[in-house]
Structure formats: structure tokens, C-alpha cells
Motif scaffolding. Structure first.
Motif, PDB file in Angstrom:
ATOM      1  N   MET A 250      17.493  -8.864  11.382  1.00  0.00           N
ATOM      2  CA  MET A 250      16.320  -7.742  10.605  1.00  0.00           C
ATOM      3  C   MET A 250      15.509  -8.372  10.026  1.00  0.00           C
ATOM      4  SD  MET A 250      17.588  -5.792   7.006  1.00  0.00           S
ATOM      5  CE  MET A 250      17.788  -4.493   7.549  1.00  0.00           C
ATOM      6  N   LYS A 251      14.611  -7.552  10.350  1.00  0.00           N
ATOM      7  CA  LYS A 251      13.100  -8.118  10.374  1.00  0.00           C
ATOM      8  C   LYS A 251      12.457  -7.385   8.749  1.00  0.00           C
ATOM      9  CE  LYS A 251      11.409  -9.895  14.476  1.00  0.00           C
ATOM     10  NZ  LYS A 251      12.854  -9.837  15.163  1.00  0.00           N
ATOM     11  N   ILE A 252      12.068  -8.510   7.791  1.00  0.00           N
ATOM     12  CA  ILE A 252      10.878  -7.440   6.826  1.00  0.00           C
ATOM     13  C   ILE A 252       9.994  -7.178   6.721  1.00  0.00           C
ATOM     14  CG2 ILE A 252      11.325  -6.338   4.894  1.00  0.00           C
ATOM     15  CD1 ILE A 252      13.946  -7.821   4.250  1.00  0.00           C
ATOM     16  N   TYR A 253       8.982  -6.100   6.426  1.00  0.00           N
ATOM     17  CA  TYR A 253       7.459  -6.909   7.237  1.00  0.00           C
ATOM     18  C   TYR A 253       6.899  -6.453   5.449  1.00  0.00           C
ATOM     19  CZ  TYR A 253       7.282  -8.111  12.028  1.00  0.00           C
ATOM     20  OH  TYR A 253       7.756  -8.510  12.662  1.00  0.00           O
ATOM     21  N   ALA A 254       6.404  -7.234   4.612  1.00  0.00           N
ATOM     22  CA  ALA A 254       5.517  -6.598   3.040  1.00  0.00           C
ATOM     23  C   ALA A 254       4.078  -6.362   3.654  1.00  0.00           C
ATOM     24  CB  ALA A 254       5.602  -7.873   2.034  1.00  0.00           C
ATOM     25  N   ALA A 255       4.023  -4.476   3.552  1.00  0.00           N
ATOM     26  CA  ALA A 255       2.460  -4.196   3.158  1.00  0.00           C
ATOM     27  C   ALA A 255       2.060  -3.994   2.354  1.00  0.00           C
ATOM     28  CB  ALA A 255       3.055  -2.568   3.854  1.00  0.00           C
ATOM     29  N   LYS A 256       0.841  -3.960   2.231  1.00  0.00           N
ATOM     30  CA  LYS A 256       0.107  -4.205   0.738  1.00  0.00           C
ATOM     31  C   LYS A 256      -0.354  -2.941   0.304  1.00  0.00           C
ATOM     32  CE  LYS A 256      -4.284  -4.808   3.055  1.00  0.00           C
ATOM     33  NZ  LYS A 256      -4.463  -5.575   4.151  1.00  0.00           N
ATOM     34  N   ASP A 257       0.056  -1.364   0.214  1.00  0.00           N
ATOM     35  CA  ASP A 257      -0.196  -0.414  -0.147  1.00  0.00           C
ATOM     36  C   ASP A 257       0.763   0.182   1.200  1.00  0.00           C
ATOM     37  OD1 ASP A 257      -1.754   0.409   1.688  1.00  0.00           O
ATOM     38  OD2 ASP A 257      -3.513  -0.501  -0.255  1.00  0.00           O
ATOM     39  N   TYR A 258       0.693   1.427   0.805  1.00  0.00           N
ATOM     40  CA  TYR A 258       1.067   2.475   1.563  1.00  0.00           C
ATOM     41  C   TYR A 258       0.098   2.679   2.461  1.00  0.00           C
ATOM     42  CZ  TYR A 258       2.601   7.766   2.828  1.00  0.00           C
ATOM     43  OH  TYR A 258       2.870   8.609   3.962  1.00  0.00           O
ATOM     44  N   ASN A 259      -0.815   3.018   2.804  1.00  0.00           N
ATOM     45  CA  ASN A 259      -1.664   3.187   3.952  1.00  0.00           C
ATOM     46  C   ASN A 259      -1.409   1.413   4.975  1.00  0.00           C
ATOM     47  OD1 ASN A 259      -3.403   5.271   3.246  1.00  0.00           O
ATOM     48  ND2 ASN A 259      -4.599   4.286   2.560  1.00  0.00           N
ATOM     49  N   ASP A 260      -1.370   0.759   4.671  1.00  0.00           N
ATOM     50  CA  ASP A 260      -0.776  -0.026   5.674  1.00  0.00           C
ATOM     51  C   ASP A 260       0.173  -0.236   5.976  1.00  0.00           C
ATOM     52  OD1 ASP A 260      -1.730  -3.163   6.221  1.00  0.00           O
ATOM     53  OD2 ASP A 260      -0.392  -3.699   4.717  1.00  0.00           O
ATOM     54  N   LEU A 261       0.912   0.336   4.822  1.00  0.00           N
ATOM     55  CA  LEU A 261       3.031   0.431   6.138  1.00  0.00           C
ATOM     56  C   LEU A 261       3.030   1.958   6.435  1.00  0.00           C
ATOM     57  CD1 LEU A 261       6.081   1.406   3.727  1.00  0.00           C
ATOM     58  CD2 LEU A 261       4.992   3.573   5.147  1.00  0.00           C
ATOM     59  N   SER A 262       1.494   2.563   6.755  1.00  0.00           N
ATOM     60  CA  SER A 262       1.761   3.516   7.866  1.00  0.00           C
ATOM     61  C   SER A 262       0.786   3.531   9.159  1.00  0.00           C
ATOM     62  CB  SER A 262       1.443   4.778   7.600  1.00  0.00           C
ATOM     63  OG  SER A 262       1.407   4.980   5.791  1.00  0.00           O
ATOM     64  N   ARG A 263       0.167   2.545   9.061  1.00  0.00           N
ATOM     65  CA  ARG A 263      -0.652   1.316  10.629  1.00  0.00           C
ATOM     66  C   ARG A 263       0.360   0.738  10.550  1.00  0.00           C
ATOM     67  NH1 ARG A 263      -5.803   2.395  10.880  1.00  0.00           N
ATOM     68  NH2 ARG A 263      -5.997  -0.356  12.300  1.00  0.00           N
ATOM     69  N   LYS A 264       1.052   0.222  10.779  1.00  0.00           N
ATOM     70  CA  LYS A 264       1.813  -0.773  10.893  1.00  0.00           C
ATOM     71  C   LYS A 264       2.898   0.170  11.604  1.00  0.00           C
ATOM     72  CE  LYS A 264       1.701  -5.260   7.969  1.00  0.00           C
ATOM     73  NZ  LYS A 264       0.867  -4.973   7.636  1.00  0.00           N
ATOM     74  N   ALA A 265       3.477   1.080  11.059  1.00  0.00           N
ATOM     75  CA  ALA A 265       4.898   1.942  11.845  1.00  0.00           C
ATOM     76  C   ALA A 265       3.935   2.429  13.099  1.00  0.00           C
ATOM     77  CB  ALA A 265       4.701   2.776  10.465  1.00  0.00           C
ATOM     78  N   ALA A 266       2.942   2.822  12.206  1.00  0.00           N
ATOM     79  CA  ALA A 266       2.164   4.252  13.847  1.00  0.00           C
ATOM     80  C   ALA A 266       2.310   3.033  14.518  1.00  0.00           C
ATOM     81  CB  ALA A 266       1.290   4.545  13.411  1.00  0.00           C
ATOM     82  N   ASN A 267       2.227   1.477  14.689  1.00  0.00           N
ATOM     83  CA  ASN A 267       1.651   0.476  15.910  1.00  0.00           C
ATOM     84  C   ASN A 267       2.462   0.386  16.198  1.00  0.00           C
ATOM     85  OD1 ASN A 267      -1.218  -0.595  15.894  1.00  0.00           O
ATOM     86  ND2 ASN A 267      -0.887  -0.855  13.761  1.00  0.00           N
ATOM     87  N   ILE A 268       3.692  -0.028  15.511  1.00  0.00           N
ATOM     88  CA  ILE A 268       5.093  -0.009  16.361  1.00  0.00           C
ATOM     89  C   ILE A 268       5.812   1.277  17.272  1.00  0.00           C
ATOM     90  CG2 ILE A 268       7.613  -0.125  15.770  1.00  0.00           C
ATOM     91  CD1 ILE A 268       6.785  -1.681  13.924  1.00  0.00           C
ATOM     92  N   ILE A 269       5.021   2.216  16.540  1.00  0.00           N
ATOM     93  CA  ILE A 269       5.842   3.529  17.321  1.00  0.00           C
ATOM     94  C   ILE A 269       4.796   4.033  18.656  1.00  0.00           C
ATOM     95  CG2 ILE A 269       5.670   6.311  17.197  1.00  0.00           C
ATOM     96  CD1 ILE A 269       5.869   6.023  14.000  1.00  0.00           C
ATOM     97  N   SER A 270       3.582   3.748  17.914  1.00  0.00           N
ATOM     98  CA  SER A 270       2.279   3.552  19.658  1.00  0.00           C
ATOM     99  C   SER A 270       2.852   2.549  20.643  1.00  0.00           C
ATOM    100  CB  SER A 270       0.997   3.589  18.976  1.00  0.00           C
ATOM    101  OG  SER A 270       0.673   2.704  19.409  1.00  0.00           O
ATOM    102  N   ALA A 271       3.309   1.585  20.219  1.00  0.00           N
ATOM    103  CA  ALA A 271       3.352   0.624  21.343  1.00  0.00           C
ATOM    104  C   ALA A 271       4.778  -0.032  21.587  1.00  0.00           C
ATOM    105  CB  ALA A 271       4.045  -0.837  20.055  1.00  0.00           C
ATOM    106  N   GLN A 272       5.830   2.409  21.526  1.00  0.00           N
ATOM    107  CA  GLN A 272       7.128   2.338  22.172  1.00  0.00           C
ATOM    108  C   GLN A 272       6.453   3.178  22.917  1.00  0.00           C
ATOM    109  OE1 GLN A 272      10.715   2.097  21.681  1.00  0.00           O
ATOM    110  NE2 GLN A 272      10.857   2.517  23.515  1.00  0.00           N
TER     111      GLN A 272
END
Ligand code: F6R
Length: 259
Positions: free
Chosen positions: A1-23
Motif C-alpha cells: 500500500m502506498k499513501i500519498y498526502a495531498a495538500k488539499d481537495y484540489n490537489d487530491l483530485s488532480r493526483k487521482a485524475a492523473n492516475i486514472i488518466s495514466a490508466q
């Protein structure tokens, strides 16, 4: 399990979208397991933006959603089919016939559950499963209970979950009492899992799920047994991890845990 700390909700959303888009870029005909609720909305908005810019093609993407309220039709504005259409599917070039949500109005919910398991099987399983998490540690609508249910099943929603989702309905009485949800077995069968958590209300569930014992009393704790899980949480959702997990990290931004 890898845990990433996001700065805030926007950062969390961008990180998540990056992973989905990479997929999506890596496998244009990927099977995405999708979630509803408030948490993934920002990631869906970002994916829509990239699609509108011409950077993301959903034309060969297939999807299976985690859950649906029992008793709501896909036209009901609080159904999860409606949510997905309005928050993602209507704004990208995914073919609606390639999207799957359990049928909330089925006259034989047990048969609908078996059908849904077959849909997942026929698709060859899920490449990337996106998850939110309930304040009680639920994933999909797998509520805390005595056993991990494997396949799609009908659940009685806990009072806590109904109260928490009442914000979307006129009153608590309108919140359905039951739902159909993908089982823990199907979720764990996904090749990759991405769990998002935002806000202080998720802090206990995030800590227990990542660092507590693996138990069906905290359904998301089962994710500790999966070999490819990424958790992205914002600072509030990480409050107890910071306090109790004993992680010695240089910064509470970016990857903070990899076991
Ligand atoms: C929704 C789902 C639920 C939510 C969870 C968190 O499809 O499966 O497990 O992810 O209840 O909901 P929010 O994001 O509204 O806090």
C-alpha cells in the motif's frame, strides 16, 4: 500500500485524475471500476477538462460502478446511475452501453446481483478500481459486519451511512434503506485500487484501514492485503495517521508511506 498526502481537495483530485488518466493512456480499453459520492467529483471534473482539451479518449473505456440504491430508477436524481451520467459520462465520449451500474429497480435483486457479477467476469475483471471511503470504513456499500462478502449483494445501509447521505435528499426518510453493492471479492480482484479520502470525518477510517487490524468491522482494512493499492488523502483525512502511525517523513506532501 502506498499513501500519498495531498495538500488539499484540489490537489487530491488532480493526483487521482492523473492516475486514472495514466490508466486510460496505458490501456485505452481499460475496465474502470467507478465510485460515486462527493469525493471523486473533483477528479471527474479534471478528467472532463482533459477530455475537452483533446487529451483523453474514453471511446473504448468500459466501466462498472460499485453500487446503486435499491428502489431508485436510473432517472431518480439521487440514483448512482444519474450521478455518473451527470458527473462524468454525459461529458466525455464514453459509450453509455459500455457503462454498468447495478439495477436499483430490479424485481429480483438477488438475480440482479448474480447478473452484475457475471458482467464483471465477462469484462475480464477490473483494471483500476476507484474507491471513496465511508466514515465507518465502508467501501462501496460494504458496511462493517462479521464477514467479508465476496460477490455483489444486497445490503441494509447503516443508520450512520443513511444519515451521512441524507444531505443529498429532502429528508432522511427519503434515503433508501437498502442498496446493491459490489462485493469485497470483486473489489479485491481489481488489478489496481485507488482509494480517495478527504476531510476530518474520514480520519479514523483512514487510520484504521491502513494501520489497524484487517477486519470486516472496518471493510477497507482488507485493502492492506492487496498488492497494488494507492491511497490519496488530504491533510484532514490524514490527521490520525500523522498523530498515531509513527511515520517519520520529511514532508506531509507526496508519498508518505510505502510498504
Ligand atoms: C459510492 C460509494 C461509497 C462512497 C463513500 C464516501 O459509490 O461506494 O463507498 O465512496 O460513502 O462517500 P463521500 O465521497 O460522499 O464521502
Amino acid at each position: 500500500m502506498k499513501i500519498y498526502a495531498a495538500k488539499d481537495y484540489n490537489d487530491l483530485s488532480r493526483k487521482a485524475a492523473n492516475i486514472i488518466s495514466a490508466q486510460i493512456l496505458l490501456k485505452p480499453n481499460a475496465v474502470l471500476g467507478l465510485a460515486t459520492g462527493s469525493t471523486p467529483v473533483g477528479a471527474y471534473k479534471q478528467l472532463i477538462k482533459w477530455h475537452e482539451q483533446g487529451d483523453l479518449d474514453f471511446s473504448r473505456i468500459l466501466s462498472v460502478n460499485l453500487d446503486e440504491y435499491k428502489g431508485l430508477s436510473g432517472e431518480h436524481d439521487q440514483s448512482y446511475r444519474y450521478f455518473m451520467n451527470h458527473n462524468l459520462f454525459d461529458h466525455v465520449n464514453i459509450h453509455k452501453e459500455n457503462t454498468n451500474v447495478p439495477g436499483g429497480l430490479s424485481e429480483d435483486p438477488e438475480a440482479e446481483c448474480r447478473r452484475y457479477d457475471q458482467v464483471i467476469k465477462d469484462l475480464g475483471g477490473i483494471d483500476l478500481q476507484l474507491l471513496g471511503i465511508g466514515g465507518n470504513g465502508h467501501i462501496g456499500f460494504n458496511e462493517p459486519c462479521e464477514v467479508f462478502e465476496k460477490g455483489t449483494h444486497v445490503v441494509t445501509l447503516t443508520e450512520e451511512t443513511r444519515q451521512s447521505n441524507a444531505r443529498f435528499f429532502q429528508s432522511i426518510d427519503e434515503v433508501p434503506t437498502h442498496a446493491l453493492t459490489m462485493g469485497i471479492g470483486s473489489i479485491m480482484g481489481a488489478k489496481k485500487i485507488l482509494l480517495l479520502a478527504s476531510g476530518a470525518g474520514k480520519a479514523q477510517a483512514v487510520y484504521d484501514s491502513c494501520f489497524g487490524p484487517v477486519t470486516p468491522h472496518v471493510p477497507a482494512s482488507v485493502l492492506q492485503l492487496h498488492s497494488d493499492v494507492v491511497v490519496i488523502a488530504d491533510q484532514d483525512a490524514l490527521a490520525l495517521v500523522k498523530e498515531k502511525a509513527g511515520l517519520f517523513v520529511e514532508s506531509w506532501e507526496g508519498m508518505i508511506y510505502d510498504n
